[in-house]
Design an enzyme around this catalytic site. Structure first.
Site, PDB file in Angstrom:
ATOM      1  N   LYS A   1       0.853  -1.241   0.052  1.00 21.52           N
ATOM      2  CA  LYS A   1      -0.065  -0.073  -0.062  1.00 21.52           C
ATOM      3  C   LYS A   1       0.902   1.312   0.131  1.00 21.52           C
ATOM      4  O   LYS A   1       2.210   1.254   0.545  1.00 21.52           O
ATOM      5  CB  LYS A   1      -0.904   0.098   1.356  1.00 21.52           C
TER       6      LYS A   1
ATOM      7  N   GLY B   1     -20.628   6.492   5.007  1.00 20.85           N
ATOM      8  CA  GLY B   1     -19.907   6.957   4.129  1.00 20.85           C
ATOM      9  C   GLY B   1     -20.342   6.313   2.660  1.00 20.85           C
ATOM     10  O   GLY B   1     -20.579   5.022   2.179  1.00 20.85           O
TER      11      GLY B   1
ATOM     12  N   GLY C   1     -19.177   7.388  -0.512  1.00 23.31           N
ATOM     13  CA  GLY C   1     -18.320   7.768  -1.515  1.00 23.31           C
ATOM     14  C   GLY C   1     -18.576   6.786  -2.876  1.00 23.31           C
ATOM     15  O   GLY C   1     -19.595   6.309  -3.110  1.00 23.31           O
ATOM     16  N   ASN C   2     -17.464   6.514  -3.484  1.00 25.33           N
ATOM     17  CA  ASN C   2     -17.381   5.770  -4.647  1.00 25.33           C
ATOM     18  C   ASN C   2     -18.010   4.229  -4.193  1.00 25.33           C
ATOM     19  O   ASN C   2     -18.989   3.917  -5.016  1.00 25.33           O
ATOM     20  CB  ASN C   2     -16.039   5.412  -5.202  1.00 25.33           C
ATOM     21  N   VAL C   3     -17.553   3.500  -3.243  1.00 22.97           N
ATOM     22  CA  VAL C   3     -17.997   2.086  -2.947  1.00 22.97           C
ATOM     23  C   VAL C   3     -19.502   2.367  -2.262  1.00 22.97           C
ATOM     24  O   VAL C   3     -20.399   1.635  -2.714  1.00 22.97           O
ATOM     25  CB  VAL C   3     -17.109   1.396  -2.125  1.00 22.97           C
TER      26      VAL C   3
HETATM   27  P1  NAD Z   1     -14.312   7.308  -1.122  1.00 26.71           P
HETATM   28  O1  NAD Z   1     -13.321   8.663  -0.521  1.00 26.71           O
HETATM   29  O2  NAD Z   1     -14.980   7.811  -2.415  1.00 26.71           O
HETATM   30  O3  NAD Z   1     -15.583   7.874   0.108  1.00 26.71           O
HETATM   31  C1  NAD Z   1     -15.443   7.929   1.202  1.00 26.71           C
HETATM   32  C2  NAD Z   1     -16.748   8.554   1.898  1.00 26.71           C
HETATM   33  O4  NAD Z   1     -16.597   8.381   3.343  1.00 26.71           O
HETATM   34  C3  NAD Z   1     -16.696  10.040   1.440  1.00 26.71           C
HETATM   35  O5  NAD Z   1     -18.143  10.305   0.958  1.00 26.71           O
HETATM   36  C4  NAD Z   1     -16.461  10.954   2.855  1.00 26.71           C
HETATM   37  O6  NAD Z   1     -17.332  12.140   2.666  1.00 26.71           O
HETATM   38  C5  NAD Z   1     -17.052   9.856   3.722  1.00 26.71           C
HETATM   39  N1  NAD Z   1     -16.394  10.016   4.983  1.00 26.71           N
HETATM   40  C6  NAD Z   1     -15.368  10.348   5.535  1.00 26.71           C
HETATM   41  N2  NAD Z   1     -15.323  10.415   6.787  1.00 26.71           N
HETATM   42  C7  NAD Z   1     -16.476  10.109   7.318  1.00 26.71           C
HETATM   43  C8  NAD Z   1     -17.096   9.932   8.682  1.00 26.71           C
HETATM   44  N3  NAD Z   1     -16.447  10.189   9.521  1.00 26.71           N
HETATM   45  N4  NAD Z   1     -18.392   9.687   8.558  1.00 26.71           N
HETATM   46  C9  NAD Z   1     -18.982   9.274   7.558  1.00 26.71           C
HETATM   47  N5  NAD Z   1     -18.586   9.424   6.318  1.00 26.71           N
HETATM   48  C10 NAD Z   1     -17.350   9.697   6.179  1.00 26.71           C
HETATM   49  O7  NAD Z   1     -13.797   6.265  -0.709  1.00 26.71           O
HETATM   50  P2  NAD Z   1     -14.092   4.614  -1.458  1.00 26.71           P
HETATM   51  O8  NAD Z   1     -13.515   4.546  -2.582  1.00 26.71           O
HETATM   52  O9  NAD Z   1     -15.699   4.839  -1.556  1.00 26.71           O
HETATM   53  O10 NAD Z   1     -13.786   3.813  -0.193  1.00 26.71           O
HETATM   54  C11 NAD Z   1     -14.667   3.575   0.844  1.00 26.71           C
HETATM   55  C12 NAD Z   1     -13.842   2.953   1.737  1.00 26.71           C
HETATM   56  O11 NAD Z   1     -13.848   1.482   1.300  1.00 26.71           O
HETATM   57  C13 NAD Z   1     -12.475   3.040   2.279  1.00 26.71           C
HETATM   58  O12 NAD Z   1     -12.167   2.699   3.761  1.00 26.71           O
HETATM   59  C14 NAD Z   1     -11.303   2.181   1.389  1.00 26.71           C
HETATM   60  O13 NAD Z   1     -10.358   2.077   1.890  1.00 26.71           O
HETATM   61  C15 NAD Z   1     -12.423   1.033   1.227  1.00 26.71           C
HETATM   62  N6  NAD Z   1     -12.096   0.114  -0.088  1.00 26.71           N
HETATM   63  C16 NAD Z   1     -12.263   0.843  -1.220  1.00 26.71           C
HETATM   64  C17 NAD Z   1     -12.079  -0.031  -2.265  1.00 26.71           C
HETATM   65  C18 NAD Z   1     -12.418   0.627  -3.684  1.00 26.71           C
HETATM   66  O14 NAD Z   1     -12.441   0.046  -4.682  1.00 26.71           O
HETATM   67  N7  NAD Z   1     -12.754   1.934  -3.983  1.00 26.71           N
HETATM   68  C19 NAD Z   1     -11.592  -1.395  -2.213  1.00 26.71           C
HETATM   69  C20 NAD Z   1     -11.498  -1.978  -0.876  1.00 26.71           C
HETATM   70  C21 NAD Z   1     -11.656  -1.177   0.415  1.00 26.71           C
END
Ligand code: NAD
Length: 366
Positions: free
Chosen positions: A94, A194, A196-198
């Site tokens: 990472k 949360g 976001g993307n996922v």
């Molecule tokens: P992202 O940055 O697109 O979304 C994260 C969201 O969480 C944002 O909307 C942000 O505003 C919100 N957030 C931040 N702090 C917060 C809080 N205290 N309370 C509520 N919401 C809060 O990230 P993502 O790509 O959607 O990933 C989300 C999680 O999944 C992360 O922990 C990431 O490591 C994990 N993950 C992602 C992937 C992937 O394919 N993107 C794969 C495996 C794991």
């Protein structure tokens, strides 16, 4: 982002790197510094027994370098076990870039970062994580082949988030089957923390199935955007952990399952995308078990993204990505049953399978 478990003063008493509490026999830790672009990054290579260390790059405004180091150590370790349990020939790595992705991420900084990745000659392969976009990976690709998650136009498998969400959805269904006797999520109350993307893609899967979805995020605009797109309710309270719910889906930060939240949680199932959800794996794994909360291990059910990026390396197609991701359902169910039979936490049960595979490969390689 495991800031919740970081006590900087405590960290500073430890040996700077090898003495860190999150240090777990990592093979290599690379500190990258470039004054001209302002790049300050750390690449953590945890284990390469199963293959090159693959894991995303996170750009985050850490309070200090200790937090960044702690994060990269924990995240890279998690990748080792995620790849192993998913059956991929990859090790765990990472990278973290210290800074605000909104204001400090520049093409120069990303290119310089790519050059550092290249200098490792493929021992570490990068991808997208928080603070990164597919376009950043495309840029990194111009200076190194050791990057995945590039856009479909550039020959990659594109944004991994929808596949990650689909895998989480599969894991959640398996956990529901185990906890409620049925994997149908219609009418189940699910809190997604949360979006976001996922989180958004998970919300889409859930609302298509008729679940009663509540969404929480620190970003109000985002909440309203998602509410307008899907049949969901914005959670307006300030402590979702205490709410009545069937399923809690952490999709933002790590370490949200901790001493404080666990005593309040009423969910019967926890299944989400965030990495390192348990603040302390052993302690909080046991507490979940004692409370009868079915926890689908994060590194098992959020593997869709790594399956997607691995497709780029192995040249397999969309069908195979979906097949492998859907298999998360079977693996999760098996792990939950094994945990019960062996009277261990679900996290431990998943961890044991991953460790078993790594040890077997080590023996074969020697
Ligand atoms: P992202 O940055 O697109 O979304 C994260 C969201 O969480 C944002 O909307 C942000 O505003 C919100 N957030 C931040 N702090 C917060 C809080 N205290 N309370 C509520 N919401 C809060 O990230 P993502 O790509 O959607 O990933 C989300 C999680 O999944 C992360 O922990 C990431 O490591 C994990 N993950 C992602 C992937 C992937 O394919 N993107 C794969 C495996 C794991």
């Amino acid at each position: 982002m495991t800031t919740e478990v970081v006590n900087t003063k405590e960290l500073q008493k430890l040996d700077p790197v090898f003495g860190q509490m999150s240090f777990d026999d990592h093979e290599q830790i690379v500190f990258c510094n470039d004054k001209d672009s302002g790049l300050k990054a750390i690449i953590g290579i945890h284990n390469t027994v199963m293959g090159p260390a693959l894991g995303g790059t996170r750009m985050w405004n850490y309070n200090n370098e200790w937090e960044a180091l702690n994060d990269v150590l924990r995240l890279s370790r998690g990748m080792t076990y995620k790849a192993a349990i998913t059956g991929l020939n990859l090790g765990g790595g990472k990278a973290v870039i210290i800074g605000d992705a909104k204001t400090q991420k520049t093409p120069e900084l990303m290119l310089r970062f790519g050059e550092f990745v290249h200098s490792l000659s493929g021992r570490y392969i990068t991808a997208e994580d928080i603070g990164m976009a597919t376009s950043d990976m495309d840029l990194v690709r111009t200076v190194t082949p050791y990057v995945t998650g590039i856009s479909e136009e550039k020959g990659g498998a594109g944004n991994p988030s929808p596949i990650t969400a689909y895998g989480v959805f599969m894991g959640m269904k398996a956990a529901a089957k185990y906890a409620f006797g049925s994997d149908v999520l219609e009418d189940k109350v699910v809190y997604v923390e949360g979006i976001g993307n996922v989180g958004e893609a998970l919300v889409e899967n859930l609302s298509n199935e008729g679940a009663k979805v509540f969404i929480a995020d620190i970003n109000r605009e985002r909440l309203e955007e998602i509410r307008d797109k899907y049949s969901v309710t914005i959670y307006e309270g300030d402590n979702l952990y205490a709410e009545e719910m069937d399923i809690y889906a952490p999709c933002a930060l790590g370490a949200t399952i901790n001493d404080r939240t666990l005593t309040q949680l009423k969910a019967k199932v926890i299944a989400g995308a965030a990495n390192n959800q348990l603040a302390e794996e052993q302690k909080h794994g046991i507490m979940l078990r004692e409370r009868g909360i079915v926890y689908a291990p994060d590194f098992l059910i959020n593997a869709g993204g790594i399956i997607n990026v691995y497709a780029e390396l192995e040249n397999y197609d969309r069908k195979e990505i979906i097949r492998k991701t859907e298999n998360i359902y079977n693996t999760t169910l098996e792990i939950l049953k094994n945990a019960e039979i062996n009277r261990v936490t679900t996290h431990q049960a998943a961890f044991d399978v991953a460790i078993g595979r790594i040890n077997a490969r080590k023996l074969k390689n020697s």
